[in-house]
Design a protein around this motif. Structure first.
Motif, PDB file in Angstrom:
ATOM      1  N   SER A  13     -10.278  22.688 -25.528  1.00 49.35           N
ATOM      2  CA  SER A  13     -11.454  23.554 -25.527  1.00 49.35           C
ATOM      3  C   SER A  13     -11.203  24.767 -24.650  1.00 49.35           C
ATOM      4  O   SER A  13     -10.611  24.664 -23.587  1.00 49.35           O
ATOM      5  CB  SER A  13     -12.687  22.788 -25.020  1.00 49.35           C
ATOM      6  N   HIS A  14     -11.658  25.919 -25.110  1.00 45.50           N
ATOM      7  CA  HIS A  14     -11.468  27.143 -24.334  1.00 45.50           C
ATOM      8  C   HIS A  14     -12.665  28.044 -24.562  1.00 45.50           C
ATOM      9  O   HIS A  14     -12.786  28.661 -25.605  1.00 45.50           O
ATOM     10  CB  HIS A  14     -10.185  27.862 -24.768  1.00 45.50           C
ATOM     11  N   ILE A  15     -13.582  28.059 -23.587  1.00 50.38           N
ATOM     12  CA  ILE A  15     -14.720  28.958 -23.644  1.00 50.38           C
ATOM     13  C   ILE A  15     -14.291  30.247 -22.958  1.00 50.38           C
ATOM     14  O   ILE A  15     -14.102  30.269 -21.742  1.00 50.38           O
ATOM     15  CB  ILE A  15     -15.950  28.356 -22.943  1.00 50.38           C
ATOM     16  N   PRO A  16     -14.087  31.319 -23.709  1.00 49.04           N
ATOM     17  CA  PRO A  16     -13.573  32.548 -23.082  1.00 49.04           C
ATOM     18  C   PRO A  16     -14.612  33.169 -22.151  1.00 49.04           C
ATOM     19  O   PRO A  16     -15.736  33.456 -22.555  1.00 49.04           O
ATOM     20  CB  PRO A  16     -13.278  33.454 -24.283  1.00 49.04           C
ATOM     21  N   VAL A  17     -14.234  33.357 -20.901  1.00 50.19           N
ATOM     22  CA  VAL A  17     -15.156  33.945 -19.931  1.00 50.19           C
ATOM     23  C   VAL A  17     -15.168  35.462 -20.085  1.00 50.19           C
ATOM     24  O   VAL A  17     -14.186  36.076 -20.518  1.00 50.19           O
ATOM     25  CB  VAL A  17     -14.785  33.557 -18.492  1.00 50.19           C
ATOM     26  N   LEU A  18     -16.310  36.062 -19.770  1.00 51.48           N
ATOM     27  CA  LEU A  18     -16.467  37.523 -19.790  1.00 51.48           C
ATOM     28  C   LEU A  18     -15.956  38.119 -21.103  1.00 51.48           C
ATOM     29  O   LEU A  18     -15.312  39.171 -21.123  1.00 51.48           O
ATOM     30  CB  LEU A  18     -15.713  38.143 -18.603  1.00 51.48           C
ATOM     31  N   ASN A 271     -22.638  37.458 -15.645  1.00 52.23           N
ATOM     32  CA  ASN A 271     -24.075  37.550 -15.394  1.00 52.23           C
ATOM     33  C   ASN A 271     -24.675  36.142 -15.308  1.00 52.23           C
ATOM     34  O   ASN A 271     -24.033  35.148 -15.667  1.00 52.23           O
ATOM     35  CB  ASN A 271     -24.767  38.393 -16.471  1.00 52.23           C
ATOM     36  N   PRO A 272     -25.921  36.025 -14.820  1.00 56.22           N
ATOM     37  CA  PRO A 272     -26.523  34.697 -14.648  1.00 56.22           C
ATOM     38  C   PRO A 272     -26.586  33.885 -15.939  1.00 56.22           C
ATOM     39  O   PRO A 272     -26.440  32.655 -15.901  1.00 56.22           O
ATOM     40  CB  PRO A 272     -27.930  35.011 -14.126  1.00 56.22           C
ATOM     41  N   GLU A 273     -26.804  34.559 -17.071  1.00 53.97           N
ATOM     42  CA  GLU A 273     -26.886  33.835 -18.345  1.00 53.97           C
ATOM     43  C   GLU A 273     -25.554  33.170 -18.677  1.00 53.97           C
ATOM     44  O   GLU A 273     -25.519  32.010 -19.109  1.00 53.97           O
ATOM     45  CB  GLU A 273     -27.297  34.786 -19.468  1.00 53.97           C
ATOM     46  N   GLU A 274     -24.456  33.879 -18.488  1.00 59.06           N
ATOM     47  CA  GLU A 274     -23.152  33.280 -18.788  1.00 59.06           C
ATOM     48  C   GLU A 274     -22.834  32.154 -17.816  1.00 59.06           C
ATOM     49  O   GLU A 274     -22.291  31.116 -18.212  1.00 59.06           O
ATOM     50  CB  GLU A 274     -22.043  34.332 -18.739  1.00 59.06           C
ATOM     51  N   ILE A 275     -23.165  32.338 -16.550  1.00 63.33           N
ATOM     52  CA  ILE A 275     -22.906  31.295 -15.564  1.00 63.33           C
ATOM     53  C   ILE A 275     -23.661  30.025 -15.903  1.00 63.33           C
ATOM     54  O   ILE A 275     -23.139  28.912 -15.765  1.00 63.33           O
ATOM     55  CB  ILE A 275     -23.275  31.797 -14.150  1.00 63.33           C
ATOM     56  N   GLN A 276     -24.902  30.183 -16.384  1.00 63.35           N
ATOM     57  CA  GLN A 276     -25.686  29.011 -16.767  1.00 63.35           C
ATOM     58  C   GLN A 276     -25.054  28.305 -17.962  1.00 63.35           C
ATOM     59  O   GLN A 276     -25.010  27.073 -18.022  1.00 63.35           O
ATOM     60  CB  GLN A 276     -27.118  29.428 -17.094  1.00 63.35           C
ATOM     61  N   GLU A 277     -24.551  29.088 -18.916  1.00 59.01           N
ATOM     62  CA  GLU A 277     -23.938  28.510 -20.113  1.00 59.01           C
ATOM     63  C   GLU A 277     -22.547  27.934 -19.820  1.00 59.01           C
ATOM     64  O   GLU A 277     -22.170  26.898 -20.360  1.00 59.01           O
ATOM     65  CB  GLU A 277     -23.820  29.580 -21.200  1.00 59.01           C
ATOM     66  N   ASN A 278     -21.806  28.599 -18.945  1.00 60.33           N
ATOM     67  CA  ASN A 278     -20.448  28.187 -18.620  1.00 60.33           C
ATOM     68  C   ASN A 278     -20.258  28.294 -17.108  1.00 60.33           C
ATOM     69  O   ASN A 278     -19.822  29.328 -16.599  1.00 60.33           O
ATOM     70  CB  ASN A 278     -19.428  29.073 -19.346  1.00 60.33           C
ATOM     71  N   SER A 283     -16.839  32.035 -10.801  1.00 60.28           N
ATOM     72  CA  SER A 283     -15.865  32.635  -9.884  1.00 60.28           C
ATOM     73  C   SER A 283     -14.942  33.642 -10.564  1.00 60.28           C
ATOM     74  O   SER A 283     -14.037  34.178  -9.924  1.00 60.28           O
ATOM     75  CB  SER A 283     -15.015  31.533  -9.242  1.00 60.28           C
ATOM     76  N   ALA A 284     -15.188  33.942 -11.844  1.00 64.38           N
ATOM     77  CA  ALA A 284     -14.309  34.863 -12.577  1.00 64.38           C
ATOM     78  C   ALA A 284     -14.505  36.305 -12.115  1.00 64.38           C
ATOM     79  O   ALA A 284     -15.627  36.769 -11.926  1.00 64.38           O
ATOM     80  CB  ALA A 284     -14.582  34.759 -14.076  1.00 64.38           C
ATOM     81  N   LYS A 285     -13.370  37.011 -11.929  1.00 60.83           N
ATOM     82  CA  LYS A 285     -13.386  38.428 -11.572  1.00 60.83           C
ATOM     83  C   LYS A 285     -12.449  39.176 -12.510  1.00 60.83           C
ATOM     84  O   LYS A 285     -11.274  38.820 -12.623  1.00 60.83           O
ATOM     85  CB  LYS A 285     -12.959  38.626 -10.123  1.00 60.83           C
TER      86      LYS A 285
END
Length: 294
Positions: A13-18, A271-278, A283-285
């Motif tokens: 599984s790979h949920i792509p961040v940002l 953003n907060p929505e992405e953090i809640q989902e994933n 900690s992604a930059k």
């Protein structure tokens, strides 16, 4: 009674961040050539390939990840070239790519698959190798390195303030075979207040071990020294890091390169929505630089 091993996870599984920020940062253009230097399960690569009619080179040192990416991206056929390699060992062509992406995070699959030994949430052998063909494992480091060397990597790579106490306890109790046994020893070495804090007391040590096993910071520096020359003028280099040591290296390499112009003065974060989902996106930059005309 020993814990029974967890079953093998069947999908990488790979949920792509940002993800939106990555595509915008790369400025994906029709007919361009792109490099995903850490393809993982193919999440970011799939988005790049779906955005425009482009070709893509996909690298990964983890053979299981590369196999999963082949399956995930098979509909794109010969638009994708897969190469099993560490991104620092890749033979970079000169002025080839319109964009290069590197997501430096450990994938959910690698963390969740107990037998890989990346996480103390599962009882497993102390492994932590991204490339399972290499020889050195986390067990080799924990059981054979000197106390002084353990203190050094825990402090430098894990930014662990109690590195001396933890290293002393590890040397007293070794050898260790499993992740959970090591985590318990680490927890027993720290004060109760620290033991029951916001994060598990083994978290920083496990990060340090993973970095040491895979020589992550040095290979990142090698990669960043070579990647800019592989970009065409106007091409973008996009890096996602997950801890301050990586981000510091990326920031400095971007600033010091004579071939790059920094696009992001400060890193882009979820953003907060992405953090809640994933939650792992917390900690992604993301930093972006552009190849200048010479």
């Amino acid at each position: 009674m020993q814990d029974s091993p967890l079953p093998l996870v069947n999908s990488f599984s790979h949920i792509p961040v940002l993800s939106q920020q990555v595509i915008a940062g790369l400025q994906v253009r029709e007919g361009g050539k792109y490099l995903d230097a850490t393809v993982g399960g193919g999440g970011h690569s799939s988005l790049i390939l779906a955005t425009a009619n482009v070709s893509l080179t996909a690298l990964d040192q983890d053979q299981e990840a590369l196999n999963a990416a082949r399956q995930a991206l098979q509909k794109y056929g010969d638009r994708v070239n897969f190469i099993h390699t560490n991104f620092a060992d890749y033979d970079f062509p000169k002025q080839e790519f319109a964009g290069i992406l590197a997501d430096l995070g450990v994938s959910s699959y690698q963390l969740d698959q107990g037998e890989r030994g990346f996480s103390f949430r599962h009882r497993a052998r102390l492994d932590m190798r991204m490339n399972q063909q290499q020889e050195v494992t986390a067990a080799d480091i924990i059981n054979h390195w000197s106390e002084a060397d353990l203190v050094d990597i825990f402090f430098r790579y894990g930014e662990e303030n109690l590195s001396r106490r933890i290293a002393r306890r590890i040397v007293e109790k070794r050898p260790f075979e499993t992740t959970t046994d090591l985590a318990e020893a680490i927890a027993s070495a720290v004060p109760a207040k620290y033991r029951y804090g916001r994060i598990h007391p083994a978290t920083r040590v496990f990060q340090a071990l993973r970095i040491a096993v895979n020589d992550e910071l040095r290979v990142l520096e090698r990669f960043l020294s070579q990647a800019p020359s592989a970009l065409i003028p106007g091409g973008r280099l996009v890096i996602i890091s997950f801890h301050s040591l990586e981000d510091r290296i990326v920031k400095h390499c971007f600033r010091e390169s004579s071939l790059l112009q920094v696009i992001t003065k400060k890193p882009i974060v979820a953003n907060p929505e992405e953090i809640q989902e994933n939650p792992r996106s917390r900690s992604a930059k993301l930093r972006i630089a552009e190849r200048i005309m010479l």
